[in-house]
Design a protein around this motif. Structure first.
Motif: not given
Ligand code: FES
Length: 145
Positions: A31, A33, A86, A131-132, A134-136, A138
């Motif tokens: 991912v 970012g 998470r 945050k990057t 988190e994109g993977a 969700p």
């Protein structure tokens, strides 16, 4: 030595010797970012075996805080299940919002970033890698501990 000085040294050490830096030969999740404010970019690679992260690496360019934070994040995630990731991501977000996070002491040197909340413009730097990722993953931003 003041605690702030100690944390500053920890952050500088992670910047000078970033852990798990560099692209791996193989990965399962990749991912990318970018911090829109400064244009700094980061790429994160996860290797997952039986739902557990066996390798987490990153590459990119950024300021001291962003690179050090990415280094700490990789150390924090290796050996964790995707569900546990998470929780770690959620906890670090809470720490950077200035909330109490007792578990953060268990996440490599994550606790060293608690002082960053005093510098709001730097919070985005500290969160870039997290945050990057988190994109993977969700659901991470909504998990409540
Ligand atoms: Fe770019 Fe910190 S100045 S991530």
């Amino acid at each position: 030595m003041q605690l702030d000085d100690l944390y500053r040294e920890v952050i500088v050490d992670h910047y000078n010797r970033p852990r798990n830096f560099g692209r791996p030969e193989k990965w399962d999740i990749m991912v990318e970012g970018k911090n829109p404010v400064c244009g700094d970019e980061i790429v994160i690679y996860l290797t997952v075996k039986d739902d557990v992260v066996s390798e987490c690496r990153f590459e990119g360019k950024g300021c001291t805080i962003s690179i050090a934070s990415a280094s700490v994040m990789t150390e924090s995630l290796i050996g964790k299940s995707l569900g546990e990731i998470r929780l770690v991501l959620s906890d670090f977000n809470r720490l950077l919002r200035g909330e109490v996070c007792q578990r953060c002491e268990q996440y490599s040197d994550a606790i060293a970033f608690q002082g960053v909340t005093k510098f709001p413009v730097r919070v985005k730097c500290a969160l870039l890698a997290w945050k990057t990722l988190e994109g993977a993953i969700p659901d991470s931003g909504t998990h409540q501990a």
